[in-house]
Design a protein around this motif. Structure first.
Motif, mmCIF file in Angstrom:
data_model
loop_
_atom_site.group_PDB
_atom_site.id
_atom_site.type_symbol
_atom_site.label_atom_id
_atom_site.label_comp_id
_atom_site.label_asym_id
_atom_site.label_seq_id
_atom_site.Cartn_x
_atom_site.Cartn_y
_atom_site.Cartn_z
ATOM 1 N N PHE A 85 -22.265 18.233 -8.040
ATOM 2 C CA PHE A 85 -21.054 18.219 -8.842
ATOM 3 C C PHE A 85 -19.792 17.882 -8.069
ATOM 4 N N ASP A 86 -19.712 18.209 -6.786
ATOM 5 C CA ASP A 86 -18.513 17.857 -6.036
ATOM 6 C C ASP A 86 -18.395 16.346 -5.877
ATOM 7 N N VAL A 87 -19.490 15.691 -5.566
ATOM 8 C CA VAL A 87 -19.489 14.226 -5.451
ATOM 9 C C VAL A 87 -19.193 13.607 -6.813
ATOM 10 N N CYS A 88 -19.752 14.188 -7.857
ATOM 11 C CA CYS A 88 -19.528 13.672 -9.209
ATOM 12 C C CYS A 88 -18.048 13.743 -9.583
ATOM 13 N N ARG A 89 -17.394 14.873 -9.302
ATOM 14 C CA ARG A 89 -15.968 15.019 -9.631
ATOM 15 C C ARG A 89 -15.130 13.957 -8.925
ATOM 16 N N VAL A 90 -15.410 13.742 -7.643
ATOM 17 C CA VAL A 90 -14.607 12.778 -6.882
ATOM 18 C C VAL A 90 -14.907 11.351 -7.338
ATOM 19 N N ALA A 91 -16.160 11.032 -7.608
ATOM 20 C CA ALA A 91 -16.508 9.694 -8.097
ATOM 21 C C ALA A 91 -15.843 9.435 -9.448
ATOM 22 N N CYS A 92 -15.819 10.436 -10.309
ATOM 23 C CA CYS A 92 -15.131 10.294 -11.599
ATOM 24 C C CYS A 92 -13.649 9.999 -11.382
ATOM 25 N N ARG A 93 -13.053 10.723 -10.451
ATOM 26 C CA ARG A 93 -11.626 10.537 -10.169
ATOM 27 C C ARG A 93 -11.344 9.090 -9.740
ATOM 28 N N PHE A 94 -12.199 8.539 -8.879
ATOM 29 C CA PHE A 94 -12.003 7.163 -8.437
ATOM 30 C C PHE A 94 -12.272 6.175 -9.574
ATOM 31 N N CYS A 95 -13.313 6.410 -10.352
ATOM 32 C CA CYS A 95 -13.628 5.507 -11.460
ATOM 33 C C CYS A 95 -12.484 5.477 -12.470
ATOM 34 N N LEU A 96 -11.921 6.644 -12.760
ATOM 35 C CA LEU A 96 -10.866 6.722 -13.769
ATOM 36 C C LEU A 96 -9.544 6.124 -13.295
ATOM 37 N N LEU A 97 -9.443 5.780 -12.015
ATOM 38 C CA LEU A 97 -8.260 5.044 -11.563
ATOM 39 C C LEU A 97 -8.155 3.691 -12.270
ATOM 40 N N TYR A 98 -9.295 3.169 -12.666
ATOM 41 C CA TYR A 98 -9.324 1.862 -13.325
ATOM 42 C C TYR A 98 -8.981 1.960 -14.808
ATOM 43 N N ASP A 99 -8.692 3.158 -15.303
ATOM 44 C CA ASP A 99 -8.271 3.353 -16.686
ATOM 45 C C ASP A 99 -6.748 3.289 -16.748
ATOM 46 N N ASP A 100 -6.232 2.144 -16.387
ATOM 47 C CA ASP A 100 -4.783 1.973 -16.326
ATOM 48 C C ASP A 100 -4.282 0.895 -17.286
ATOM 49 N N GLY A 101 -5.075 0.595 -18.290
ATOM 50 C CA GLY A 101 -4.663 -0.377 -19.294
ATOM 51 C C GLY A 101 -5.110 -1.799 -19.016
ATOM 52 N N ARG A 102 -5.837 -2.015 -17.953
ATOM 53 C CA ARG A 102 -6.246 -3.382 -17.627
ATOM 54 C C ARG A 102 -7.374 -3.880 -18.520
ATOM 55 N N TRP A 103 -8.135 -2.982 -19.135
ATOM 56 C CA TRP A 103 -9.242 -3.364 -20.011
ATOM 57 C C TRP A 103 -8.782 -3.150 -21.446
ATOM 58 N N LYS A 104 -8.698 -4.211 -22.184
ATOM 59 C CA LYS A 104 -8.203 -4.142 -23.549
ATOM 60 C C LYS A 104 -9.321 -4.467 -24.515
ATOM 61 N N ASN A 105 -9.277 -3.803 -25.666
ATOM 62 C CA ASN A 105 -10.179 -4.162 -26.751
ATOM 63 C C ASN A 105 -9.567 -5.383 -27.413
ATOM 64 N N THR A 106 -10.116 -6.551 -27.171
ATOM 65 C CA THR A 106 -9.510 -7.809 -27.591
ATOM 66 C C THR A 106 -9.939 -8.261 -28.975
ATOM 67 N N THR A 107 -10.698 -7.447 -29.682
ATOM 68 C CA THR A 107 -11.153 -7.818 -31.012
ATOM 69 C C THR A 107 -9.954 -7.966 -31.932
ATOM 70 N N GLY A 108 -9.839 -9.108 -32.573
ATOM 71 C CA GLY A 108 -8.774 -9.352 -33.538
ATOM 72 C C GLY A 108 -7.481 -9.860 -32.950
ATOM 73 N N GLU A 109 -7.367 -9.974 -31.644
ATOM 74 C CA GLU A 109 -6.146 -10.492 -31.029
ATOM 75 C C GLU A 109 -6.190 -12.010 -30.992
ATOM 76 N N PRO A 110 -5.041 -12.658 -31.193
ATOM 77 C CA PRO A 110 -5.010 -14.115 -31.087
ATOM 78 C C PRO A 110 -5.394 -14.565 -29.690
ATOM 79 N N LYS A 111 -6.163 -15.636 -29.609
ATOM 80 C CA LYS A 111 -6.674 -16.093 -28.318
ATOM 81 C C LYS A 111 -5.639 -16.851 -27.495
ATOM 82 N N ASN A 112 -4.567 -17.316 -28.110
ATOM 83 C CA ASN A 112 -3.589 -18.102 -27.365
ATOM 84 C C ASN A 112 -2.503 -17.240 -26.724
ATOM 85 N N ARG A 113 -2.547 -15.931 -26.914
ATOM 86 C CA ARG A 113 -1.551 -15.041 -26.307
ATOM 87 C C ARG A 113 -2.070 -14.556 -24.969
ATOM 88 N N ALA A 114 -1.449 -14.996 -23.903
ATOM 89 C CA ALA A 114 -1.850 -14.550 -22.564
ATOM 90 C C ALA A 114 -0.764 -13.630 -22.028
#
Length: 149
Positions: A85-114
Motif C-alpha cells: 500500500f505504501d508504494v501504491c499510494r505514492v504511485a497514485c500520487r505520481f499518476c494523478l499529476l497527469y490529471d491537470d486538464g491535458r486529457w479532454k473528452n473530445t466527443t462533440g467538439e468541433p475538429k477545427n478548434r485547436a
C-alpha cells in the motif's frame, strides 16, 4: 509481499529516480509517539509536495506523457493487487499529476478548434482510456488512503 515490494519500489525509482524513494520514505509510518508521527508527516508532506509537483516540470519534453501516465497507473494497480500500500499510494500520487486538464473528452467538439492544451493530441478513444485510467487511479488512491489509518 516482502519479495514483491523491492521490485515495485525499483519500478517507481525507474520512473522517477529523483523523487520516488524520497516521497515513499516520507509516506511510510515510523515508530514513535502518535503526535510526533503526525507532526513528522505534516512536515514531510509540505516539503515533498513541492518535489512531486516539480516531477513533471523536470521531465524531458520528448517524453511521452501518455505512456508515463499508463506506467504509473500500472504500478499503482499492481501494488494494490499485491497489497503493497505504501508504494501504491505514492504511485497514485505520481499518476494523478497527469490529471491537470491535458486529457479532454473530445466527443462533440468541433475538429477545427485547436487550443494550446491540445499539445498531447490523441484520438478520442485514447483520450477516453486515459480519463478512465485517471478515474480508476483516483478510486484506488482513495481506497489505499484508508489503509494508512
Amino acid at each position: 509481499m516482502r519479495k514483491r515490494r523491492p521490485l515495485l519500489v525499483n519500478a517507481g525509482i525507474a520512473l522517477s529516480p529523483d523523487a520516488f524513494q524520497t516521497i515513499l520514505d516520507a509516506d511510510n509510518d515510523g515508530a514513535g509517539d502518535r503526535l510526533e508521527l503526525l507532526a513528522a508527516k505534516a512536515q514531510h508532506h509540505s516539503t515533498y509536495v513541492q518535489k512531486v509537483k516539480g516531477h513533471l516540470e523536470g521531465l524531458d519534453e520528448s517524453s511521452d506523457d501518455k505512456e508515463r501516465m499508463k506506467l504509473w497507473g500500472s504500478l499503482a494497480k499492481t501494488a494494490r493487487k499485491q497489497e503493497v500500500f505504501d508504494v501504491c499510494r505514492v504511485a497514485c500520487r505520481f499518476c494523478l499529476l497527469y490529471d491537470d486538464g491535458r486529457w479532454k473528452n473530445t466527443t462533440g467538439e468541433p475538429k477545427n478548434r485547436a487550443s494550446p492544451e491540445q499539445r498531447n493530441q490523441t484520438d478520442p478513444n485514447t483520450q477516453r482510456d486515459l480519463l478512465r485510467l485517471l478515474a480508476e487511479v483516483s478510486f484506488i488512491s482513495a481506497e489505499v488512503q484508508t489503509h494508512s489509518f
